[in-house]
Design an enzyme around this catalytic site. Structure first.
Site, short mmCIF file in Angstrom:
data_model
loop_
_atom_site.label_atom_id
_atom_site.label_comp_id
_atom_site.label_asym_id
_atom_site.label_seq_id
_atom_site.Cartn_x
_atom_site.Cartn_y
_atom_site.Cartn_z
N HIS A 163 174.04 20.35 -14.22
CA HIS A 163 173.77 19.73 -12.89
C HIS A 163 172.25 19.11 -12.78
CE1 HIS A 163 177.28 18.93 -10.16
NE2 HIS A 163 177.31 19.61 -11.50
N ASP A 222 179.95 23.28 -15.83
CA ASP A 222 177.88 23.02 -15.10
C ASP A 222 177.09 24.39 -15.92
OD1 ASP A 222 176.11 22.97 -12.18
OD2 ASP A 222 175.77 22.35 -13.93
N SER A 254 169.34 26.93 -9.21
CA SER A 254 170.40 26.25 -10.64
C SER A 254 169.57 26.61 -11.92
CB SER A 254 170.44 24.72 -10.29
OG SER A 254 171.40 24.78 -8.93
#
Ligand SMILES: NCc1cccc(Nc2n[nH]c3ncnc(Nc4cccc(O)c4)c23)c1
Length: 229
Positions: free
Chosen positions: A41, A89, A183
Site C-alpha cells: 500500500h 500487503d 505501514s
C-alpha cells in the site's frame, strides 16, 4: 506511533524509512543485505517516482554517522496485493547495492514457521509515523509495546468483522497504536519479525479497530523466490 515513546537510538538497526523527495512515507526493515520488506500500500502515492531507503537512522533530519540513503533497483509488490483490501500487503525492495552492515545497520530475522503468535504475547512495533491524532510527524524513531489479540477477537462483528485472514494478525489498539507512516514496519516478537504493519481501516488508537499486520511466515516461499531471482 500513538502512545509510544522515542526509541533508544540504533537499538533497531534493521529499521528503514521509505522516502519520496526526502520525505518519510513508510516504514520497512532489512531482511537481507540488499533487500527491504515493507507494505505494498505504500506505493499508492508514488506517481511513477521510486523510493529511496534510509538506513542506519534514528533522526530523519539530523546528520548521523551511519545514516545512509540507498537507491532502489526494483520494487516488487506481492502479486495478490491491491488497493481495495489488505490482502497480501507486502512489498520487496531491492537496493541498488548491498547495504553496508554495521552496529547501526543490521538484518532482522523473520519468522518462517507458519504458526500463530499466542494471544497476549507482548510484541513491539517502531516507526516514524504520526505520533498524535492531529497527525504530528516525529523526527526521531518511536516505538510501542502491544499485546497480540486472537484472530477470533479481532474478527468480532464489533471489530474487523471477519476480514482478518489466517495470513494476518492483530494487536490491541487501545490508546497505543500504529498510525499513518508506520505501514511497512515490522511487528517484532522475541526479536523476530512476525508481521508487517498494514493500514487496514486507517483508524489509529481506537480499541474497536485493532492494528492489523500481514503475517510473514505464510509468504516465506514468495520472499525467498523473489530474492533468489
Ligand atoms: N492503526 C492502524 C494503522 C496502521 C498504519 C496506518 C494507519 N493509518 C493511516 N494510513 N494511511 C493514512 N492516511 C491518512 N490517515 C491515516 N490515519 C490517521 C491519521 C490521523 C489521525 C487518525 O486518527 C488516523 C492513515 C493506521
Amino acid at each position: 506511533i500513538l502512545g509510544g515513546y522515542e526509541a533508544k537510538p540504533h537499538l533497531r538497526p534493521y529499521m528503514a524509512s521509505l522516502q519520496l523527495d526526502g520525505q518519510h512515507v513508510c516504514g520497512g526493515f532489512l531482511i537481507a543485505e540488499q533487500w527491504v520488506l515493507s507494505a505494498a500500500h505504500c506505493t499508492e502515492e508514488m506517481d511513477g517516482r521510486v523510493f529511496q531507503v534510509l538506513l542506519g537512522a534514528h533522526s530523519l533530519r539530523e546528520p548521523e554517522p551511519h545514516k545512509r540513503l540507498y537507491r532502489v533497483r526494483a520494487q516488487i509488490p506481492h502479486p495478490g496485493s491491491n488497493i481495495h483490501n489488505n490482502k497480501d500487503d507486502l512489498l520487496l525492495l531491492q537496493l541498488e547495492e548491498k547495504a553496508e552492515l554495521n552496529a547501526h545497520v543490521r538484518v532482522l530475522p523473520w519468522q518462517r514457521e507458519d504458526r500463530d503468535v499466542a494471544a497476549d504475547t507482548v510484541c513491539e512495533v517502531a516507526g516514524w509515523g504520526t505520533i498524535s491524532h492531529s497527525g504530528r510527524r516525529p523526527d526521531k524513531l518511536y516505538q510501542v509495546e502491544r499485546p497480540v489479540i486472537s484472530r477470533d477477537v479481532c474478527n468480532h462483528r464489533t471489530r474487523h468483522d471477519g476480514t482478518i485472514t489466517e495470513k494476518m494478525m492483530c494487536t490491541d489498539s487501545r490508546k497505543k497504536d500504529t498510525c499513518k507512516g508506520d505501514s511497512g514496519g515490522p511487528l517484532v516478537c522475541s526479536g523476530v519479525a512476525e508481521g508487517v504493519v498494514t493500514a487496514g481501516s486507517r483508524v489509529c488508537g481506537n480499541y474497536k479497530k485493532p492494528a492489523i499486520y500481514t503475517r510473514i511466515a505464510p509468504y516465506a516461499a514468495w520472499i525467498d523466490g523473489v530474492m533468489a531471482s
